[in-house]
Motif scaffolding. Structure first.
Motif, mmCIF file in Angstrom:
data_model
loop_
_atom_site.group_PDB
_atom_site.id
_atom_site.type_symbol
_atom_site.label_atom_id
_atom_site.label_comp_id
_atom_site.label_asym_id
_atom_site.label_seq_id
_atom_site.Cartn_x
_atom_site.Cartn_y
_atom_site.Cartn_z
ATOM 1 N N LEU A 1 -1.741 -6.402 -9.596
ATOM 2 C CA LEU A 1 -1.063 -7.277 -8.628
ATOM 3 C C LEU A 1 -0.283 -7.984 -9.581
ATOM 4 N N GLU A 2 -0.690 -8.605 -10.435
ATOM 5 C CA GLU A 2 0.118 -9.723 -11.313
ATOM 6 C C GLU A 2 1.419 -8.718 -11.878
ATOM 7 N N ARG A 3 1.004 -7.613 -12.546
ATOM 8 C CA ARG A 3 1.989 -6.786 -12.866
ATOM 9 C C ARG A 3 3.145 -6.410 -12.124
ATOM 10 N N THR A 4 2.627 -6.127 -10.828
ATOM 11 C CA THR A 4 3.606 -5.978 -9.608
ATOM 12 C C THR A 4 4.438 -7.087 -9.572
ATOM 13 N N THR A 5 3.892 -8.057 -9.119
ATOM 14 C CA THR A 5 4.630 -9.182 -9.100
ATOM 15 C C THR A 5 5.862 -9.654 -10.000
ATOM 16 N N LYS A 6 5.285 -9.499 -11.253
ATOM 17 C CA LYS A 6 6.194 -9.763 -12.402
ATOM 18 C C LYS A 6 7.329 -8.529 -12.354
ATOM 19 N N LEU A 7 7.036 -7.310 -11.890
ATOM 20 C CA LEU A 7 7.989 -6.301 -11.923
ATOM 21 C C LEU A 7 8.738 -6.641 -10.834
ATOM 22 N N LEU B 1 13.660 0.589 -4.323
ATOM 23 C CA LEU B 1 12.601 0.414 -5.431
ATOM 24 C C LEU B 1 11.796 -0.985 -4.857
ATOM 25 N N ASP B 2 12.383 -1.989 -4.450
ATOM 26 C CA ASP B 2 11.666 -3.026 -3.778
ATOM 27 C C ASP B 2 10.867 -2.624 -2.773
ATOM 28 N N THR B 3 11.455 -1.944 -1.717
ATOM 29 C CA THR B 3 10.541 -1.479 -0.888
ATOM 30 C C THR B 3 9.179 -0.715 -1.266
ATOM 31 N N ALA B 4 9.501 0.245 -2.204
ATOM 32 C CA ALA B 4 8.478 1.070 -2.881
ATOM 33 C C ALA B 4 7.381 -0.008 -3.250
ATOM 34 N N VAL B 5 7.720 -1.060 -4.266
ATOM 35 C CA VAL B 5 7.068 -2.170 -4.703
ATOM 36 C C VAL B 5 5.982 -2.515 -3.552
ATOM 37 N N THR B 6 6.578 -3.056 -2.554
ATOM 38 C CA THR B 6 6.229 -3.685 -1.590
ATOM 39 C C THR B 6 4.804 -2.705 -0.973
ATOM 40 N N LEU B 7 5.223 -1.528 -1.007
ATOM 41 C CA LEU B 7 4.047 -0.569 -0.317
ATOM 42 C C LEU B 7 3.017 -0.349 -1.251
ATOM 43 N N LEU B 8 3.487 -0.632 -2.538
ATOM 44 C CA LEU B 8 2.256 -0.358 -3.619
ATOM 45 C C LEU B 8 1.512 -1.564 -3.483
ATOM 46 N N GLU B 9 2.015 -2.822 -3.361
ATOM 47 C CA GLU B 9 1.423 -3.918 -3.098
ATOM 48 C C GLU B 9 0.212 -3.897 -2.027
ATOM 49 N N ASP B 10 0.653 -3.253 -1.003
ATOM 50 C CA ASP B 10 0.134 -3.017 0.225
ATOM 51 C C ASP B 10 -1.486 -2.026 -0.048
ATOM 52 N N LEU B 11 -1.058 -1.189 -0.827
ATOM 53 C CA LEU B 11 -2.049 -0.196 -1.190
ATOM 54 C C LEU B 11 -3.090 -1.219 -2.062
ATOM 55 N N LEU B 12 -2.740 -1.842 -2.867
ATOM 56 C CA LEU B 12 -3.488 -2.774 -3.706
ATOM 57 C C LEU B 12 -4.475 -3.776 -2.804
ATOM 58 N N GLU B 13 -3.781 -4.356 -1.695
ATOM 59 C CA GLU B 13 -4.337 -4.952 -0.784
ATOM 60 C C GLU B 13 -5.561 -4.258 -0.053
ATOM 61 N N VAL B 14 -5.198 -3.177 0.332
ATOM 62 C CA VAL B 14 -6.504 -2.252 1.112
ATOM 63 C C VAL B 14 -7.479 -1.818 0.042
ATOM 64 N N ALA B 15 -7.157 -1.698 -1.053
ATOM 65 C CA ALA B 15 -8.037 -1.462 -2.355
ATOM 66 C C ALA B 15 -8.985 -2.603 -2.445
ATOM 67 N N LEU B 16 -8.547 -3.782 -2.326
ATOM 68 C CA LEU B 16 -9.348 -4.963 -2.624
ATOM 69 C C LEU B 16 -10.257 -5.181 -1.339
ATOM 70 N N ILE B 17 -9.783 -4.806 0.151
ATOM 71 C CA ILE B 17 -10.274 -5.047 1.187
ATOM 72 C C ILE B 17 -11.838 -4.049 1.044
ATOM 73 N N ARG B 18 -11.278 -2.871 0.733
ATOM 74 C CA ARG B 18 -12.505 -1.739 0.665
ATOM 75 C C ARG B 18 -13.562 -2.403 -0.337
ATOM 76 N N LEU B 19 -13.181 -3.127 -1.402
ATOM 77 C CA LEU B 19 -14.221 -3.649 -2.386
ATOM 78 C C LEU B 19 -14.977 -4.598 -1.572
ATOM 79 N N TYR B 20 -14.476 -5.632 -0.869
ATOM 80 C CA TYR B 20 -15.213 -6.632 -0.129
ATOM 81 C C TYR B 20 -15.674 -6.728 1.165
ATOM 82 N N ARG B 21 -15.643 -5.598 1.846
ATOM 83 C CA ARG B 21 -15.997 -5.390 3.381
ATOM 84 C C ARG B 21 -17.310 -5.163 3.349
#
Length: 168
Positions: free
Chosen positions: A120-126, A148-168
């Motif tokens: 997520l940090e790398r994606t924010t920097k990118l 490309l910016d839209t793709a980065v947003t979607l990838l961030e969304d996927l990371l957020e889902v990954a984090l939700i799955r870890l903590y639910r």
């Protein structure tokens, strides 16, 4: 494959378009199956909150992949129209692709939270670098950079889902 973006052959373009059409079909099928699974699991299990959250996350992920596939589709056609592309663009494109591959892999293997947060940090920097590149780019390139910016947003969304799955 991506290194030849400066001057790809028609064969390469045909392969790209064929692959993206196959991705569109796969994503559509996955989305429909996931929606059906949400409905059937909810009906079968009742309104169990964990099952509903899992099902909704599955639908969300299917939608993210569908949107990402559409974004890739639009990008491919824009790239084809704008050839040859600058080295600066191909570098940032490659970096978006690389981080995207890592994020998808992270999601699929349920990587630890530390890995997700680092991505997520790398994606924010990118994204910051992409925004800076947009400021100095010529107008014909801006729609492609917006994809490309839209793709980065979607990838961030996927990371957020990954984090939700870890903590639910």
């Amino acid at each position: 494959f991506y290194r030849g973006l400066e001057e790809p052959s028609q064969e390469v373009w045909d392969r790209i378009h064929s692959t993206e059409r196959e991705l569109d079909v796969a994503v559509h099928i996955a989305t429909r199956l996931t929606i059906r699974k949400v409905i059937s699991e909810t009906l079968r299990r009742g309104l169990d909150s964990v099952a509903v959250v899992d099902s909704l996350l599955n639908v969300l992920v299917a939608k993210i992949f569908e949107d990402l596939s559409d974004c890739i589709d639009r990008s491919v056609y824009r790239i084809e129209e704008l050839l040859p592309l600058s080295k600066d663009f191909t570098d940032i494109f490659s970096r978006v692709r690389d981080v995207g591959e890592e994020i998808v892999e992270c999601y699929l293997r349920r990587c630890p939270a530390e890995d997700s947060l680092e991505l997520l940090e790398r994606t924010t920097k990118l994204r910051r670098e992409l925004k800076e590149f947009m400021k100095i780019s010529t107008p014909p390139l801006l729609p492609l950079l917006a994809e490309l910016d839209t793709a980065v947003t979607l990838l961030e969304d996927l990371l957020e889902v990954a984090l939700i799955r870890l903590y639910r």
